[in-house]
Motif scaffolding. Structure first.
Motif, PDB file in Angstrom:
ATOM      1  N   LEU A 112       3.597  -7.372  -8.725  1.00 19.98           N
ATOM      2  CA  LEU A 112       2.767  -6.572  -7.841  1.00 19.98           C
ATOM      3  C   LEU A 112       2.818  -7.114  -6.416  1.00 19.98           C
ATOM      4  N   ILE A 113       3.031  -6.220  -5.463  1.00 22.38           N
ATOM      5  CA  ILE A 113       2.985  -6.570  -4.053  1.00 22.38           C
ATOM      6  C   ILE A 113       1.637  -6.166  -3.472  1.00 22.38           C
ATOM      7  N   ASP A 114       1.191  -4.950  -3.793  1.00 21.12           N
ATOM      8  CA  ASP A 114      -0.082  -4.482  -3.248  1.00 21.12           C
ATOM      9  C   ASP A 114      -0.684  -3.412  -4.147  1.00 21.12           C
ATOM     10  N   LEU A 115      -1.985  -3.399  -4.200  1.00 23.73           N
ATOM     11  CA  LEU A 115      -2.754  -2.378  -4.918  1.00 23.73           C
ATOM     12  C   LEU A 115      -3.855  -1.938  -3.969  1.00 23.73           C
TER      13      LEU A 115
ATOM     14  N   ASP B  33      -7.733   7.486  -4.072  1.00 29.29           N
ATOM     15  CA  ASP B  33      -6.278   7.596  -4.049  1.00 29.29           C
ATOM     16  C   ASP B  33      -5.766   6.176  -4.246  1.00 29.29           C
ATOM     17  N   ILE B  34      -4.980   5.965  -5.284  1.00 31.67           N
ATOM     18  CA  ILE B  34      -4.508   4.630  -5.637  1.00 31.67           C
ATOM     19  C   ILE B  34      -3.035   4.525  -5.266  1.00 31.67           C
ATOM     20  N   THR B  35      -2.673   3.437  -4.584  1.00 35.73           N
ATOM     21  CA  THR B  35      -1.286   3.167  -4.253  1.00 35.73           C
ATOM     22  C   THR B  35      -0.913   1.811  -4.831  1.00 35.73           C
ATOM     23  N   VAL B  36       0.138   1.794  -5.633  1.00 34.78           N
ATOM     24  CA  VAL B  36       0.647   0.571  -6.243  1.00 34.78           C
ATOM     25  C   VAL B  36       2.035   0.335  -5.674  1.00 34.78           C
ATOM     26  N   ILE B  37       2.251  -0.862  -5.112  1.00 34.63           N
ATOM     27  CA  ILE B  37       3.568  -1.221  -4.599  1.00 34.63           C
ATOM     28  C   ILE B  37       4.094  -2.364  -5.452  1.00 34.63           C
ATOM     29  N   LEU B  38       5.254  -2.117  -6.069  1.00 31.96           N
ATOM     30  CA  LEU B  38       5.876  -3.090  -6.964  1.00 31.96           C
ATOM     31  C   LEU B  38       7.180  -3.603  -6.374  1.00 31.96           C
TER      32      LEU B  38
ATOM     33  N   LEU C 100      12.869  -1.687   2.098  1.00 28.16           N
ATOM     34  CA  LEU C 100      13.387  -2.650   3.067  1.00 28.16           C
ATOM     35  C   LEU C 100      12.479  -2.805   4.277  1.00 28.16           C
ATOM     36  N   SER C 101      11.683  -1.778   4.562  1.00 26.74           N
ATOM     37  CA  SER C 101      10.799  -1.862   5.721  1.00 26.74           C
ATOM     38  C   SER C 101       9.506  -2.612   5.413  1.00 26.74           C
ATOM     39  N   GLU C 102       9.277  -2.929   4.137  1.00 26.32           N
ATOM     40  CA  GLU C 102       8.072  -3.665   3.752  1.00 26.32           C
ATOM     41  C   GLU C 102       8.285  -5.152   4.011  1.00 26.32           C
ATOM     42  N   PRO C 103       7.272  -5.825   4.558  1.00 24.36           N
ATOM     43  CA  PRO C 103       7.408  -7.265   4.793  1.00 24.36           C
ATOM     44  C   PRO C 103       7.477  -8.064   3.490  1.00 24.36           C
ATOM     45  N   LEU C 104       8.135  -9.200   3.551  1.00 29.25           N
ATOM     46  CA  LEU C 104       8.171 -10.135   2.427  1.00 29.25           C
ATOM     47  C   LEU C 104       6.863 -10.916   2.461  1.00 29.25           C
ATOM     48  N   VAL C 105       6.168 -10.979   1.316  1.00 26.37           N
ATOM     49  CA  VAL C 105       4.868 -11.646   1.314  1.00 26.37           C
ATOM     50  C   VAL C 105       4.724 -12.729   0.249  1.00 26.37           C
ATOM     51  N   THR C 106       5.531 -12.701  -0.784  1.00 25.88           N
ATOM     52  CA  THR C 106       5.379 -13.690  -1.846  1.00 25.88           C
ATOM     53  C   THR C 106       6.631 -14.562  -1.944  1.00 25.88           C
ATOM     54  N   PRO C 107       6.471 -15.799  -2.428  1.00 22.12           N
ATOM     55  CA  PRO C 107       7.655 -16.645  -2.621  1.00 22.12           C
ATOM     56  C   PRO C 107       8.697 -15.967  -3.509  1.00 22.12           C
TER      57      PRO C 107
END
Length: 155
Positions: free
Chosen positions: A23-26, A33-38, A76-83
């Motif tokens: 999971l990147i973001d919930l 309205d729920i948005t899940v980014i995997l 690709l436009s999403e920032p890297l946030v986790t190791p």
């Protein structure tokens, strides 16, 4: 059970069955309205998004609580946030904005839980005489100093 907690629980149960996904973001909007980014170690397919969506939707009662759900991959436009995201992009060029607003670009060499290491390649003036010399150096950057990191897109 509270609506948001139920969604989080269902999503976590799904992710436990798919160790290659994370999971990147919930996000929950005021109108439910729920948005899940995997993201995934090997990318995220449309089928992966469908499976995650079904794991949530098929276990919720829309008569009890109406909601909309979007499940998507980190593009690709999403920032890297986790190791784990940084690790997935080893060997690629990344652009980083630091917390002091300076920017740096380099090849991602190493990743651990506290920091990343980049290979920087640039030219600098010779110390004696005219001209420039090529410089290759490694630079460690702690996650705490990274404001935003993106994979550099080169054409």
């Amino acid at each position: 059970m509270e609506f948001r907690k139920k969604i989080e629980e269902l999503l976590n149960e799904f992710l436990e069955t798919r160790e290659d996904l994370f999971l990147i973001d919930l996000k929950f909007s005021a109108g439910d309205d729920i948005t899940v980014i995997l993201d995934g170690d090997n990318g995220v397919s449309v089928q992966d998004c469908l499976d995650a969506s079904r794991a949530i939707e098929f276990n919720m009662d829309r008569e009890e609580h109406d909601f909309s759900l979007q499940v998507m991959s980190a593009g690709l436009s999403e920032p890297l946030v986790t190791p784990r995201q940084f690790n997935k992009n080893l060997g690629r060029e990344i652009e980083i904005m630091l917390t002091d607003s300076s920017e740096i670009e380099g090849e991602l060499l190493k990743v651990d839980e506290e920091k990343i290491t980049l290979i920087l390649r640039y030219r600098k003036p010779k110390e004696v005489g005219k001209g420039k010399v090529d410089v290759v150096e490694e630079k460690e950057i702690p996650y705490a100093e990274i404001k935003k990191a993106l994979v550099a897109i080169k054409f």
